[in-house]
Design a protein around this motif. Structure first.
Motif, PDB file in Angstrom:
ATOM      1  N   ASN A  50       2.546 -11.030   4.496  1.00 14.01           N
ATOM      2  CA  ASN A  50       2.077 -10.561   3.114  1.00 14.01           C
ATOM      3  C   ASN A  50       1.424  -9.479   3.243  1.00 14.01           C
ATOM      4  OD1 ASN A  50       0.584 -10.363   0.851  1.00 14.01           O
ATOM      5  ND2 ASN A  50       0.755 -12.640   0.623  1.00 14.01           N
ATOM      6  N   PRO A  51       1.788  -8.183   2.678  1.00  8.59           N
ATOM      7  CA  PRO A  51       1.135  -6.987   2.521  1.00  8.59           C
ATOM      8  C   PRO A  51      -0.371  -7.143   2.014  1.00  8.59           C
ATOM      9  CG  PRO A  51       3.103  -6.798   1.510  1.00  8.59           C
ATOM     10  CD  PRO A  51       3.112  -8.275   1.754  1.00  8.59           C
ATOM     11  N   ALA A  52      -0.622  -7.803   1.008  1.00  6.74           N
ATOM     12  CA  ALA A  52      -1.991  -8.165   0.377  1.00  6.74           C
ATOM     13  C   ALA A  52      -2.894  -8.535   1.506  1.00  6.74           C
ATOM     14  CB  ALA A  52      -1.740  -8.819  -1.009  1.00  6.74           C
ATOM     15  N   ASN A  55      -3.659  -5.780   3.749  1.00  2.00           N
ATOM     16  CA  ASN A  55      -4.617  -4.800   2.999  1.00  2.00           C
ATOM     17  C   ASN A  55      -5.986  -5.327   2.997  1.00  2.00           C
ATOM     18  OD1 ASN A  55      -5.764  -3.189   1.099  1.00  2.00           O
ATOM     19  ND2 ASN A  55      -4.236  -3.472  -0.303  1.00  2.00           N
ATOM     20  N   ASN A  63      -0.869   2.344   0.643  1.00  2.00           N
ATOM     21  CA  ASN A  63      -0.422   3.072  -0.542  1.00  2.00           C
ATOM     22  C   ASN A  63      -0.765   4.512  -0.303  1.00  2.00           C
ATOM     23  OD1 ASN A  63      -1.029   0.450  -2.919  1.00  2.00           O
ATOM     24  ND2 ASN A  63       0.626   0.809  -1.900  1.00  2.00           N
ATOM     25  N   GLN A  84       9.201  10.207   1.601  1.00  2.00           N
ATOM     26  CA  GLN A  84       9.736   8.834   1.596  1.00  2.00           C
ATOM     27  C   GLN A  84      10.410   8.543   3.033  1.00  2.00           C
ATOM     28  OE1 GLN A  84      12.374   8.950  -1.740  1.00  2.00           O
ATOM     29  NE2 GLN A  84      10.831   7.913  -3.024  1.00  2.00           N
ATOM     30  N   TYR A  88       8.261   5.411   4.368  1.00  2.00           N
ATOM     31  CA  TYR A  88       8.743   4.124   3.849  1.00  2.00           C
ATOM     32  C   TYR A  88       9.177   3.331   5.039  1.00  2.00           C
ATOM     33  CZ  TYR A  88       9.508   4.597  -1.239  1.00  2.00           C
ATOM     34  OH  TYR A  88       9.227   4.697  -2.664  1.00  2.00           O
ATOM     35  N   GLY A  91       6.157   1.299   6.245  1.00  2.00           N
ATOM     36  CA  GLY A  91       5.722   0.361   5.296  1.00  2.00           C
ATOM     37  C   GLY A  91       4.695   0.749   4.433  1.00  2.00           C
ATOM     38  N   TYR A  92       4.639   2.044   4.073  1.00  2.00           N
ATOM     39  CA  TYR A  92       3.777   2.741   3.275  1.00  2.00           C
ATOM     40  C   TYR A  92       4.508   2.511   1.793  1.00  2.00           C
ATOM     41  CZ  TYR A  92       0.278   4.241   6.187  1.00  2.00           C
ATOM     42  OH  TYR A  92      -0.642   4.387   7.207  1.00  2.00           O
ATOM     43  N   ARG A  93       3.683   2.398   0.803  1.00  2.00           N
ATOM     44  CA  ARG A  93       4.373   2.563  -0.764  1.00  2.00           C
ATOM     45  C   ARG A  93       3.926   3.818  -1.275  1.00  2.00           C
ATOM     46  NH1 ARG A  93       2.680  -3.345  -0.632  1.00  2.00           N
ATOM     47  NH2 ARG A  93       0.682  -2.336  -0.212  1.00  2.00           N
ATOM     48  N   ILE A  94       4.712   4.536  -1.886  1.00  2.00           N
ATOM     49  CA  ILE A  94       4.278   5.703  -2.528  1.00  2.00           C
ATOM     50  C   ILE A  94       4.097   5.773  -3.906  1.00  2.00           C
ATOM     51  CG2 ILE A  94       5.047   8.030  -2.694  1.00  2.00           C
ATOM     52  CD1 ILE A  94       6.719   7.663  -0.332  1.00  2.00           C
TER      53      ILE A  94
ATOM     54  N   ALA B  52      -6.285  -5.463  -3.534  1.00  2.00           N
ATOM     55  CA  ALA B  52      -5.771  -6.425  -2.652  1.00  2.00           C
ATOM     56  C   ALA B  52      -6.062  -7.801  -2.790  1.00  2.00           C
ATOM     57  CB  ALA B  52      -6.185  -5.760  -1.288  1.00  2.00           C
ATOM     58  N   ASN B  55      -4.589  -9.529  -5.539  1.00  2.00           N
ATOM     59  CA  ASN B  55      -3.024  -9.711  -5.042  1.00  2.00           C
ATOM     60  C   ASN B  55      -3.092 -10.996  -4.388  1.00  2.00           C
ATOM     61  OD1 ASN B  55      -0.666  -9.511  -4.007  1.00  2.00           O
ATOM     62  ND2 ASN B  55      -0.763  -7.546  -3.194  1.00  2.00           N
ATOM     63  N   LEU B  56      -3.697 -11.125  -3.253  1.00  2.00           N
ATOM     64  CA  LEU B  56      -3.885 -12.139  -2.400  1.00  2.00           C
ATOM     65  C   LEU B  56      -4.034 -13.426  -3.022  1.00  2.00           C
ATOM     66  CD1 LEU B  56      -3.661 -13.314   0.518  1.00  2.00           C
ATOM     67  CD2 LEU B  56      -5.950 -12.702   0.724  1.00  2.00           C
ATOM     68  N   ILE B  95       6.734   1.693  -7.745  1.00  2.00           N
ATOM     69  CA  ILE B  95       7.400   2.229  -6.578  1.00  2.00           C
ATOM     70  C   ILE B  95       8.709   2.789  -6.449  1.00  2.00           C
ATOM     71  CG2 ILE B  95       7.760   2.015  -4.021  1.00  2.00           C
ATOM     72  CD1 ILE B  95       5.616  -0.309  -4.397  1.00  2.00           C
ATOM     73  N   LEU B 112      14.024  -3.449   0.659  1.00  2.00           N
ATOM     74  CA  LEU B 112      12.472  -2.587   0.717  1.00  2.00           C
ATOM     75  C   LEU B 112      11.572  -3.237  -0.371  1.00  2.00           C
ATOM     76  CD1 LEU B 112      11.026  -0.441   2.777  1.00  2.00           C
ATOM     77  CD2 LEU B 112      11.768   1.075   1.027  1.00  2.00           C
ATOM     78  N   PHE B 116       7.938  -4.910   0.036  1.00  2.00           N
ATOM     79  CA  PHE B 116       6.728  -4.820  -0.422  1.00  2.00           C
ATOM     80  C   PHE B 116       6.226  -5.692  -1.546  1.00  2.00           C
ATOM     81  CE2 PHE B 116       7.794   0.078  -0.071  1.00  2.00           C
ATOM     82  CZ  PHE B 116       7.320   0.110   1.195  1.00  2.00           C
TER      83      PHE B 116
END
Lengths: 337, 337
Positions: A50-52, A55, A63, A84, A88, A91-94, B52, B55-56, B95, B112, B116
């Motif tokens: 879970n990215p959150a 984070n 991000n 990108q 990408y 695992g970065y979001r843009i 974050a 989000n969590l 994104i 992807l 994300f």
DNA sequence: AAAGAACATGGGAACGTTACAAAAATTCAT
DNA sequence: ATGAATTTTTGTAACGTTCCCATGTTCTTT
């Protein structure tokens, strides 16, 4: 559909969450057999971290913000592609924002991105100095910035990726002269963009070198749109400037001017040859195709991404200024055939 | 630079985090005076809620994915603008991923985006059926999809925003006929795009109505790029098809074809008039400017954003199919002047 | 004046993950 | 065999926020 978490796996495998976590991050303090079992279960249940949560734990959002003046031409898209490519896979979001050539919107975008908790911002300015306090502020708050293409006038403590505007502008003028042109108009970019001065400098240098310089040949565009290009061409005709070729600050200006000339039955390249800087796909979409200095936009994006990564990793990393080499693409707008 | 948290505020104000939180979310169970104090402190210290953490807590990432075939033309940028108009003020991040007209990349992009943890995906397909299992899968995993412009062939349980392709194609052909054209070529889009069939349908209907239909006038482009347009035009000349006008599936195809014709000294609109569907700024960037059916792209984006919001709020929300009205923009490419 | 209602605040758990310290299990050397 | 060393596993706190429950205040109402 509930997401599978580490807890779910732990419960199912009768292990603690710590052990499962260690298996997933490939820690050494774990029995190979256990790791295998965990990995297998993770695969089977489609576990995704879970990215959150990460984070929150690490304070890094993964991000990256991108601020560009516009996305109507392919310029920014190409740079984005490069960004990108690098970010990408990591695992970065843009997050992309458009300033619409308006410093006020640029400011809002930057603050929005800060709100979004980005780890860094890659930016192509719309004005060389309007938002300098904001940029400074962001840097002070620990958000790294990387500038590309249009850079700030002041000395900000941030990396930059750019091309040598003067050098390539000079090369273009040399090309025009080599094709026999003498009355070369420069459609100069607006004052609020630093690169305007530099490209004009390259132009003037070469014109003087050949004794061709005439201030009357330099005309400043009010902005960077097609329409600004049209208007500039209109002005040229109204002033009855005597010219045999045109070097525009930008694709868009060149095309706008070109269209106006064509409407006035001035043929390109027969009557006037046209060329530009910062060429994109646009240059090949029109007829006749446009001779242009083309910066390696994708590499520019990749470079910017790498620089921001370095800054994220170590806020004290060196503020490199990277110069990329642009290519002079000669097309039909400057050669009779 | 450390971010100010609710805890920092609580410590400073000698209050509990709960109270501070309540003040910030404007809960009713709080003394107005306390709220004022908290708000003041928050302002002073520059407090920003940590996305974050939210989000969590809520399991919503406030990320929306956008999948488009390309960003070289301004089509997607315009739609993006609309999406941003709606979603940025609500704190959503967008994104963007490009499929490059390649179903395989589209698939990767979708996965992807799932990785994300996006709350929903807005997508313009590159192929009417290639990735249907993936789309289905995402829906089943509870990630809402909204399709726009190029839609899937199968009946997926997802909202769509589109224009009536057949109707507007018909209108365009009517326009060409009204300007006296009889031998109207249709540069049909590729088979793997559903809209190709529909626009061709509109074309054929009108041509038949006027007794002008001739299968030899329909030529299928291999793809959607400028080059595909060029090649189609080349083929037309090679086959010596007799035609006085051209209606292309897309801006890019029309422009590609147009450029080839211009190179062959075929004047537009004098010899052949040219028109297209899905017009963007591109249509006005070229010379002569291109007559085109222009969908309201920004509104398309706004609509798509609203639909995805409705689905995020309530996964069971109705799967509306919204038809937007496009405008027929007549420009110099179809009128002698 | 007392009891209850209404209001204001505090405590603590939870979201998913990891890191550190602690505990348990295993291996090793004597 | 036994303690020491090593390997493996577990428990727990923490990241920032909210929300439910509990507790403490103040204000009504009779």
């Amino acid at each position: 559909m509930k997401r599978i978490t580490i807890k779910d796996l732990a419960r199912h495998l009768l292990l603690s969450t710590s052990t499962v976590s260690r298996a997933l991050v490939n820690d050494q303090h774990i029995h190979p057999e256990t790791r295998a079992k965990v990995l297998e279960a993770a695969r089977k249940f489609g576990y995704k971290r879970n990215p959150a949560a990460l984070n929150l734990k690490y304070g890094l959002s993964k991000n990256i913000g991108l601020v560009v003046p516009e996305m109507v031409t392919p310029f920014s898209s190409k740079v984005l592609r490069g960004i990108q490519n690098i970010l990408y896979p990591l695992g970065y979001r843009i997050i992309i924002t458009e300033s619409d050539e308006d410093p006020h919107r640029e400011r809002e975008n930057l603050l929005l991105l800060e709100e979004f908790n980005v780890d860094g911002i890659i930016i192509n300015l719309c004005d060389k100095k309007q938002n300098q306090e904001v940029h400074q502020q962001l840097l002070e708050r620990g958000i790294p910035l990387v500038f590309f293409d249009r850079i700030p006038s002041g000395a900000l403590e941030a990396p930059q990726v750019r091309v040598d505007d003067a050098k390539h502008a000079a090369a273009m003028v040399e090309h025009l002269i080599a094709t026999g042109k003498k009355r070369i108009v420069h459609l100069k970019g607006p004052d609020n963009v630093l690169n305007s001065e530099e490209r004009a400098g390259g132009y003037i240098g070469v014109m003087k070198k050949y004794g061709l310089y005439d201030p009357g040949l330099v005309i400043e565009a009010g902005g960077l749109s097609f329409d600004d290009g049209r208007k500039a061409a209109e002005l040229l005709l109204k002033k009855a400037v005597d010219f045999d070729s045109l070097f525009a600050f930008t694709d868009t200006l060149a095309i706008g001017a070109m269209n106006f000339l064509l409407e006035k039955q001035i043929l390109i390249p027969r009557d006037v040859s046209v060329s530009s800087f910062s060429g994109t796909e646009l240059a090949t979409m029109i007829y006749p195709q446009l001779t242009s200095v083309e910066p390696p936009l994708m590499r520019m994006g990749e470079m910017a991404a790498n620089l921001i990564l370095a800054k994220i990793e170590d806020i004290g990393a060196e503020n490199k200024v990277v110069f990329l080499d642009a290519e002079l693409k000669v097309r039909s707008s400057t050669q009779d055939k």
